[in-house]
Design an enzyme around this catalytic site. Structure first.
Site, PDB file in Angstrom:
ATOM      1  N   GLU A  34      -2.310  18.255   5.071  1.00  7.66           N
ATOM      2  CA  GLU A  34      -3.456  18.153   5.976  1.00  7.66           C
ATOM      3  C   GLU A  34      -3.477  19.256   7.039  1.00  7.66           C
ATOM      4  OE1 GLU A  34      -2.779  15.266   3.701  1.00  7.66           O
ATOM      5  OE2 GLU A  34      -1.471  15.080   5.433  1.00  7.66           O
ATOM      6  N   GLY A  41      -8.694 -11.496   6.702  1.00  8.15           N
ATOM      7  CA  GLY A  41      -7.571 -12.425   6.616  1.00  8.15           C
ATOM      8  C   GLY A  41      -6.236 -11.714   6.521  1.00  8.15           C
ATOM      9  N   GLY A 101       0.316  15.095   7.700  1.00  7.38           N
ATOM     10  CA  GLY A 101       1.325  15.477   6.720  1.00  7.38           C
ATOM     11  C   GLY A 101       1.113  16.926   6.340  1.00  7.38           C
ATOM     12  N   SER A 102       1.964  17.420   5.459  1.00 11.23           N
ATOM     13  CA  SER A 102       1.926  18.844   5.124  1.00 11.23           C
ATOM     14  C   SER A 102       0.611  19.251   4.484  1.00 11.23           C
ATOM     15  CB  SER A 102       3.080  19.179   4.183  1.00 11.23           C
ATOM     16  OG  SER A 102       3.038  18.343   3.027  1.00 11.23           O
ATOM     17  N   HIS A 153     -12.203 -21.165   2.260  1.00 13.59           N
ATOM     18  CA  HIS A 153     -10.783 -20.798   2.241  1.00 13.59           C
ATOM     19  C   HIS A 153      -9.969 -21.731   1.343  1.00 13.59           C
ATOM     20  CE1 HIS A 153      -7.244 -18.772   3.345  1.00 13.59           C
ATOM     21  NE2 HIS A 153      -6.923 -19.416   4.447  1.00 13.59           N
ATOM     22  N   HIS A 165      -2.394  11.188   4.649  1.00 13.93           N
ATOM     23  CA  HIS A 165      -1.540  12.092   3.884  1.00 13.93           C
ATOM     24  C   HIS A 165      -1.454  11.647   2.431  1.00 13.93           C
ATOM     25  CE1 HIS A 165       1.447  14.939   2.886  1.00 13.93           C
ATOM     26  NE2 HIS A 165       2.493  14.139   2.975  1.00 13.93           N
ATOM     27  N   GLU A 183       0.176   4.847   9.079  1.00 12.72           N
ATOM     28  CA  GLU A 183      -1.202   5.002   8.628  1.00 12.72           C
ATOM     29  C   GLU A 183      -2.030   3.725   8.736  1.00 12.72           C
ATOM     30  OE1 GLU A 183       1.104   8.344   6.688  1.00 12.72           O
ATOM     31  OE2 GLU A 183       1.454   6.224   7.120  1.00 12.72           O
TER      32      GLU A 183
END
Length: 521
Positions: free
Chosen positions: A28, A395, A25-26, A277, A70, A47
């Site tokens: 980075e 999960g 992105g800008s 679970h 970003h 991402e």
């Protein structure tokens, strides 16, 4: 003049982090000015895919991978797979862009408010350095924290104008942190194993993470102990064709008691026994059984509902047990019963997994994210090789496809077979583009039952006649794959499955096989 970028690049090179996973992105872009020729930027189209690829790569290399996101928007997209990386105990150094320091007081466009708080609690440490010149030190600390057991992701937010600021070079350091555990308690466990009448070993993913495969086999053979896999183990800690292997423990209290009944000493290594679970009642262990647990973090040791616990890495712990007293001669436990006969009249997931087992190339790696087919996989697709299996410990969905890409990058020349449910595939389908872009030899096998099959099973537990929002008609995985540069084939009958799988497994580029399996009950 050394800049923040220069010092950081040198640090990353010293720690072997020359492959960066990202979606730029800008905020980075200045990080990659004059990008070094010995570095490799792996592009993901979303991402969550970026984190998943880095997760697979870091697990396969056993070194932290560097991720570039970003600001808040990119970090938000990544959080699902960041949660999975945290549960996988995967070392990641995640960087995210921040707006320029000079305009932060005015809440500028695309800035991150509370940047260090946003990814918590699924990072071990988070920082936005107070000064630009502190950035390399923050990334160095993030690396060491990520690599310290229990391993996991860390996060550094970097303002966009920091990268070009002057900075003194940073000398790389080594931090050793392998825990050997309490010798007195380990000696007691070794004595209990040696004197046990009918011992059992339960191995979790930590055995694989710590490279303790050989020690795990040696301990089982020395004590003629039945070996079980801990609930939801995300790696393969023991060869599933071994004569002492007994199967997989279900994540339910009563089923665990039933499976381990008759064992007087139970030693669990590399993962909790109590990863349930569904709710349950009654004791956590069979009557009369002593339980000992070895995990690499104090939290898991402290919250275990029963038994004494050692905080240590699995390899050190198993090696110490092997140095303990020799057991008396024991009769090995009886072999595990074979799975039921296959239905040969329809293309079920069990049939598909049996054919994958029969046709897979020697040494191939299995990556799985098909939750409703996991029982069939346990029955029909034995994992027999060290580091031959990866799945998701959290999960959550959307990890398997990009993780397969990362593992293929880490283990070039090896065939990766990614077994993915149709519902799971749609969480990170953009990973196909990255596989095609890198021409990786991955066979993506879609177990397509045209619905969220796992929810139908859970629906019965909750008394639901028909769960809503679970049907997935009309998805064309071949069209989606071809649109991203991956050759694809659809199979809807037993007669065509072998040829489709064989062609996919022989390919030196990514392929997808959409297998239309029969729906379960």
């Amino acid at each position: 003049m050394t800049t923040v970028r220069d010092a950081t690049i040198a640090l990353m090179r010293a720690h072997g982090m020359t492959r960066i996973f990202g979606n730029p992105g800008s905020t980075e872009l200045p990080m990659f000015r004059d990008f070094p020729a010995d570095f490799d930027y792996v592009l993901g189209l979303q991402e969550s895919v970026v984190i998943g690829m880095a997760d697979g790569y870091a697990q396969a290399t056993r070194n932290a991978a560097l991720v570039n996101l970003h600001s808040s928007a990119g970090t938000g997209h990544a959080l699902g797979n960041l949660f999975t990386a945290y549960k996988n105990r995967t070392p990641l150094v995640v960087t995210a862009g921040q707006q320029a320091r000079g305009i932060l007081p005015y809440e500028p466009f695309l800035y991150a408010e509370g940047a260090t708080e946003f990814p918590r609690p699924f990072v071990k440490w988070a920082c936005e350095p107070a000064r630009a010149e502190d950035v390399p030190h923050a990334i160095a600390r993030a690396y060491h924290v990520a690599m310290t057991p229990p391993c996991g992701p860390t996060f550094v937010s970097v303002p966009v104008d920091d990268w070009d600021r002057p900075c003194a070079p940073l000398t790389p350091r080594r931090v050793a942190s392998r825990a050997a555990g309490d010798p007195a308690l380990i000696a007691e466990i070794a004595e209990a194993l040696a004197s046990a009448r009918n011992p059992a070993l339960v191995y979790g993913a930590g055995v694989a993470r710590d490279g303790a495969w050989d020690a795990a086999i040696a301990l089982a053979e020395r004590h003629a102990a039945a070996v079980w896999i801990a609930p939801f183990a995300a790696r393969n800690p023991f060869p599933e064709d071994h004569r002492l292997f007994r199967g997989f423990l279900m994540p339910m209290r009563d089923r665990i008691r039933e499976a381990l009944g008759g064992h007087d000493v139970i030693v669990t290594v590399g993962g909790p026994l109590s990863l349930y679970h569904v709710d349950g009642e009654g004791p956590h262990l069979p009557d009369g059984a002593r339980h000992f647990l070895c995990v690499d973090d104090l939290g898991s040791a402290a919250c275990a509902p029963a038994g004494d616990a050692v905080v240590a890495d699995a390899r050190s712990f198993l090696s110490a047990l092997l140095d303990g007293p020799a057991p008396e001669a024991r009769t090995p436990p009886p072999p595990a019963p074979p799975p039921p006969s296959l239905d040969r009249t329809s293309l079920t997931d069990a049939w598909l997994l049996a054919r994958i087992a029969a046709l897979r190339p020697a040494g191939s790696i299995i990556v799985e994210e098909a939750p409703s087919s996991r029982g069939a996989m346990h029955d029909r697709l034995p994992i027999t090789l060290r580091d031959g299996f990866y799945t998701c410990a959290s999960g959550g969905l959307g990890h398997g496809m990009p993780a397969a890409v990362g593992i293929a990058l880490a283990r070039p020349g090896e065939k990766v077979i990614a077994i993915i449910g149709d519902g799971s595939a749609m969480y990170a389908i953009q990973a196909l583009w990255s596989a095609a872009d890198r021409r990786l030899p991955i066979s993506f096998v879609i177990v397509n039952n045209r619905r969220y099959q796992a929810l139908h099973g859970f629906g019965r537990l909750f008394g639901l006649a028909k769960p809503i929002g679970t049907e997935l008609p009309g998805l064309d995985f071949c069209a989606i794959a071809e649109g991203q540069g991956v050759r694809a084939t659809r199979v809807d009958n037993i007669a065509g499955i072998d040829a489709a799988l064989a062609a996919s497994f022989a390919a030196d580029h990514p392929t997808l096989v959409d297998v239309q399996v029969a729906q379960g009950a």
